[in-house]
Design a protein around this motif. Sequence first.
Motif, PDB file in Angstrom:
ATOM      1  N   VAL A   6       0.867  -1.179   0.000  1.00  0.00           N
ATOM      2  CA  VAL A   6       0.000   0.000   0.000  1.00  0.00           C
ATOM      3  C   VAL A   6       0.902   1.227   0.000  1.00  0.00           C
ATOM      4  CG1 VAL A   6      -1.840   1.231   1.198  1.00  0.00           C
ATOM      5  CG2 VAL A   6      -1.694  -1.266   1.385  1.00  0.00           C
ATOM      6  N   ARG A   8       1.108   5.605  -0.289  1.00  0.00           N
ATOM      7  CA  ARG A   8       0.345   6.827  -0.034  1.00  0.00           C
ATOM      8  C   ARG A   8       1.028   7.987  -0.756  1.00  0.00           C
ATOM      9  NH1 ARG A   8      -3.971   7.845   2.123  1.00  0.00           N
ATOM     10  NH2 ARG A   8      -3.814   6.463   3.882  1.00  0.00           N
ATOM     11  N   ARG A  14      -4.238   6.990  -1.954  1.00  0.00           N
ATOM     12  CA  ARG A  14      -3.697   5.655  -1.695  1.00  0.00           C
ATOM     13  C   ARG A  14      -3.699   4.797  -2.952  1.00  0.00           C
ATOM     14  NH1 ARG A  14      -6.818   3.829   3.045  1.00  0.00           N
ATOM     15  NH2 ARG A  14      -8.465   3.492   1.571  1.00  0.00           N
ATOM     16  N   VAL A  16      -2.983   0.532  -4.012  1.00  0.00           N
ATOM     17  CA  VAL A  16      -2.732  -0.842  -3.573  1.00  0.00           C
ATOM     18  C   VAL A  16      -2.283  -1.650  -4.777  1.00  0.00           C
ATOM     19  CG1 VAL A  16      -3.735  -2.912  -2.558  1.00  0.00           C
ATOM     20  CG2 VAL A  16      -4.503  -0.665  -1.784  1.00  0.00           C
ATOM     21  N   TYR A  64      -7.930  -5.650  -0.166  1.00  0.00           N
ATOM     22  CA  TYR A  64      -7.702  -4.251   0.200  1.00  0.00           C
ATOM     23  C   TYR A  64      -8.447  -3.282  -0.714  1.00  0.00           C
ATOM     24  CZ  TYR A  64      -4.197  -5.249   3.761  1.00  0.00           C
ATOM     25  OH  TYR A  64      -3.555  -5.672   4.885  1.00  0.00           O
ATOM     26  N   LYS A  65      -8.810  -3.737  -1.901  1.00  0.00           N
ATOM     27  CA  LYS A  65      -9.577  -2.888  -2.817  1.00  0.00           C
ATOM     28  C   LYS A  65     -11.077  -3.039  -2.609  1.00  0.00           C
ATOM     29  CE  LYS A  65      -6.000  -2.514  -6.307  1.00  0.00           C
ATOM     30  NZ  LYS A  65      -5.562  -2.826  -7.671  1.00  0.00           N
ATOM     31  N   SER A  66     -11.491  -3.934  -1.691  1.00  0.00           N
ATOM     32  CA  SER A  66     -12.908  -4.113  -1.370  1.00  0.00           C
ATOM     33  C   SER A  66     -13.306  -3.120  -0.282  1.00  0.00           C
ATOM     34  CB  SER A  66     -13.154  -5.542  -0.874  1.00  0.00           C
ATOM     35  OG  SER A  66     -12.625  -5.704   0.437  1.00  0.00           O
ATOM     36  N   GLY A  67     -14.582  -3.034  -0.006  1.00  0.00           N
ATOM     37  CA  GLY A  67     -15.072  -2.113   1.011  1.00  0.00           C
ATOM     38  C   GLY A  67     -14.489  -2.387   2.386  1.00  0.00           C
ATOM     39  N   ARG A  70     -10.726  -1.578   2.470  1.00  0.00           N
ATOM     40  CA  ARG A  70     -10.459  -0.136   2.543  1.00  0.00           C
ATOM     41  C   ARG A  70     -10.662   0.375   3.959  1.00  0.00           C
ATOM     42  NH1 ARG A  70     -13.034  -0.151  -2.536  1.00  0.00           N
ATOM     43  NH2 ARG A  70     -14.983   0.512  -1.608  1.00  0.00           N
ATOM     44  N   GLU A  71     -11.655  -0.154   4.651  1.00  0.00           N
ATOM     45  CA  GLU A  71     -11.866   0.233   6.055  1.00  0.00           C
ATOM     46  C   GLU A  71     -10.657  -0.138   6.900  1.00  0.00           C
ATOM     47  OE1 GLU A  71     -15.479  -1.357   7.684  1.00  0.00           O
ATOM     48  OE2 GLU A  71     -16.693  -0.574   6.040  1.00  0.00           O
ATOM     49  N   LEU A  73      -7.579  -0.476   5.873  1.00  0.00           N
ATOM     50  CA  LEU A  73      -6.473   0.410   5.513  1.00  0.00           C
ATOM     51  C   LEU A  73      -6.635   1.800   6.129  1.00  0.00           C
ATOM     52  CD1 LEU A  73      -5.835  -0.474   1.778  1.00  0.00           C
ATOM     53  CD2 LEU A  73      -4.432  -1.062   3.764  1.00  0.00           C
ATOM     54  N   ASP A  74      -7.872   2.269   6.250  1.00  0.00           N
ATOM     55  CA  ASP A  74      -8.106   3.564   6.880  1.00  0.00           C
ATOM     56  C   ASP A  74      -7.640   3.562   8.327  1.00  0.00           C
ATOM     57  OD1 ASP A  74      -9.148   4.644   4.569  1.00  0.00           O
ATOM     58  OD2 ASP A  74     -11.236   4.283   5.138  1.00  0.00           O
TER      59      ASP A  74
END
Length: 77
Positions: A6, A8, A14, A16, A64-67, A70-71, A73-74
């Motif tokens: 990942v 930034r 971001r 991935v 990591y690209k799913s909903g 992403r949560e 990763l946040d």
Amino acid sequence: MFYCYVLRSQKTGRYVGSCENLTDRIRRHNAGESKATKHGVPWLLIHSEGFATRAEAAQRERYYKSGKGREDLDKLS
């Protein structure tokens, strides 16, 4: 060894991805050699995970690209 990573960027956010040679891949992102990321230079590595197979790394990238991914990763950043 294969990696899911990942990045930034302060400009674009971001990114991935997955690869086999993480050091070279990040160098290519920061050199503007990737069409998808050349507008976000400079990129900083914020997370990486190693896997035995390319398929495992690609599966983690898709997560990591799913909903839900992403949560997660946040929470890291």
